[in-house]
Scaffold this active site. Sequence first.
Site, PDB file in Angstrom:
ATOM      1  N   HIS A  24      10.641   5.070  -4.150  1.00  0.00           N
ATOM      2  CA  HIS A  24      11.036   6.485  -4.447  1.00  0.00           C
ATOM      3  C   HIS A  24      12.321   6.578  -4.961  1.00  0.00           C
ATOM      4  CE1 HIS A  24       7.574   8.002  -2.761  1.00  0.00           C
ATOM      5  NE2 HIS A  24       7.449   6.991  -1.891  1.00  0.00           N
ATOM      6  N   GLU A  38       4.947  18.378  -3.038  1.00  0.00           N
ATOM      7  CA  GLU A  38       4.740  18.423  -4.507  1.00  0.00           C
ATOM      8  C   GLU A  38       3.921  19.723  -4.902  1.00  0.00           C
ATOM      9  OE1 GLU A  38       4.100  16.027  -2.186  1.00  0.00           O
ATOM     10  OE2 GLU A  38       4.086  14.100  -3.156  1.00  0.00           O
ATOM     11  N   ASP A  58      14.317  11.412  -3.974  1.00  0.00           N
ATOM     12  CA  ASP A  58      12.927  10.711  -4.355  1.00  0.00           C
ATOM     13  C   ASP A  58      12.923  10.644  -5.769  1.00  0.00           C
ATOM     14  OD1 ASP A  58      10.209  10.029  -4.202  1.00  0.00           O
ATOM     15  OD2 ASP A  58      10.072  10.904  -2.069  1.00  0.00           O
ATOM     16  N   ASP A  95       1.222  19.209   4.406  1.00  0.00           N
ATOM     17  CA  ASP A  95       0.689  19.553   3.051  1.00  0.00           C
ATOM     18  C   ASP A  95      -0.754  19.276   2.931  1.00  0.00           C
ATOM     19  OD1 ASP A  95       1.496  16.711   3.785  1.00  0.00           O
ATOM     20  OD2 ASP A  95       1.347  16.218   1.766  1.00  0.00           O
ATOM     21  N   ASP A 141       9.306   3.498   2.557  1.00  0.00           N
ATOM     22  CA  ASP A 141       7.761   3.394   2.143  1.00  0.00           C
ATOM     23  C   ASP A 141       7.350   3.187   0.774  1.00  0.00           C
ATOM     24  OD1 ASP A 141       9.278   5.651   1.498  1.00  0.00           O
ATOM     25  OD2 ASP A 141       7.478   6.737   1.478  1.00  0.00           O
ATOM     26  N   GLU A 142       6.250   2.933   0.361  1.00  0.00           N
ATOM     27  CA  GLU A 142       5.712   2.945  -0.867  1.00  0.00           C
ATOM     28  C   GLU A 142       6.509   2.163  -1.754  1.00  0.00           C
ATOM     29  OE1 GLU A 142       2.532   6.648  -0.505  1.00  0.00           O
ATOM     30  OE2 GLU A 142       4.642   7.273  -0.997  1.00  0.00           O
ATOM     31  N   TRP A 195       3.597   6.740   9.943  1.00  0.00           N
ATOM     32  CA  TRP A 195       2.898   7.697   8.967  1.00  0.00           C
ATOM     33  C   TRP A 195       1.729   7.379   8.480  1.00  0.00           C
ATOM     34  CZ3 TRP A 195       1.668   7.898   3.976  1.00  0.00           C
ATOM     35  CH2 TRP A 195       1.967   6.721   3.122  1.00  0.00           C
TER      36      TRP A 195
END
Length: 544
Positions: free
Chosen positions: A251, A461, A180, A411, A317-318, A384
């Site tokens: 990422h 995180e 990541d 999380d 993703d993202e 997700w």
Amino acid sequence: MTHPMDLIPAPLRVEGPYRCGFVLDRETTLYAAPGTGTTERWLRTTLGAAFALPLRDTADENAAHSIRLRIDDTLAPEAYRLHVLVDEVVEITGGGPAGVFWGAQTLRQLLGPDAYRKAPVRSAPVAGLAAQTIEDAPRFGWRGLLLDVSRHFMPKDDVLRYLDLLAAHKLNVFHFHLTDDQGWRIEIRRHPKLTEVGAWRARTKWGHRASPLWTETPHGGFYTQDDIREIVAYAAERHITVVPEIDLPGHAQAAIAAYPELGNTDVVDTAALTVWDTWGVNPNVLAPTEAVLRFYEGVFEEVLGLFPSTFVHVGGDECPKDQWKASPTAQARIEELGVGDEDGLQSWFIRHFDRWLAARGRRLIGWDEILEGGLAEGAAVSSWRGYAGGIAAAEAGHDVVMCPEQHVYLDHRQAPGEDEPMPIGYVRTLEDVYRFEPVPSGLSPEAAAHILGTQANVWTEVMENRSRVDYQVFPRLAAFAEVAWSALPAPEARDHAGFERRMRTHYRRLEALGVDHRPPAGPHPWQRRPGVLGRPLEGTPPKV
Ligand code: ACM
């Protein structure tokens, strides 16, 4: 003795327990039919150690005073039958080696919390069993946990411990999020700077990204290829598949920090980038060039050599498209490839690796963003951002793993109030997880058959070490395991009170294992993080 209804996850059928029973002791032998070697080894090293039982080998499959392990291939591969008979015999019959192993996990639960210790705690260790019969089989074939070891590195021994925790809950997929923006955690021989540069950062945001606090201690670590081999082999002994994730084309800042040519060099000075030290969605994504494809093919070649899993996760993703919009190189690629726009570039990346993996006998799995711009043939989806991506993928005939963030992102905080450490997201209690349903209603039967299963995801995180990970994961992973394994009724009809009663025994198992779970009454003082900013969201999560 443990009542069988204290089993977690709950089995399909139980007959008994009867009042008679017996005690495993130093004379108890072990008969292991061909194909049951993983369970034979596991019983000696775990139950053997916990109760100082030699569990001597016997070749006599009808010996009294014995634990007998057998395979009956008329059962499904992960199904098992466990008989505790009054002539001091325990018979575990699995449809395959995995079924025998899951049966042994049930046996351990029946023996009480001391069976979860590594050495005897009483001078005359007692491992008592009531006569009974249990028949059991999982609801889903994919029962997973994702662990993010990039945001915070988890040392190898702690990863092995997590594999033991998965096995204890009959979970069988370990989704290993290895790369990541904040760290690259797997040694790649042909690209050594991925770990020389990419495996550590100088400092780390302490709390949510809006927090003003930093930890100035350098953070990092990586797994050597031998470490990875050990992890994969340890998992295989426990009938767990390790699915590696190499996240692309977003990422990827840790990789770009190591090899600046991987980034969009015509719009950012990628040579000035370091491994990211804070959290969020990062604009520094891979450049859509042939050189980047070749680089990552090299990475995946080594990954395939280490991980036998059919599925290989490529993230997806993202991936913010701003740099591709601004980059003349990326725009020229859009023209040249005829992919229309930046979403087309994202698809082009994913399709490339889909074909590349398929040509090598593997299958691509990615986050539901890979649906944007067209899903690659044969690809599977980790849903997700709610259920919607998974529903669309399943209706289109793609396999799906359901892991909607609103339900099974561990999380996210598990209680309201000021005491939760660095609270993130909506409140998702133990009961909320217990009432999570992986197969949304309204799905056609053909589409429902494409739901391979479900997994809980743990993004780290705000989890700086193993103890913080334990706090977020437990007790909720126990509820998740029951959702993934057991034949539960519809969410509102689930017996949550009964589950909580069984949890009283399960907390004692977790404590014997040394799991730093969240206590039902709230965190211990040392589990709080007063003054460190999280990002709690109020209310209930939107329906998705
Ligand atoms: C994800 O949570 N970005 C998959």
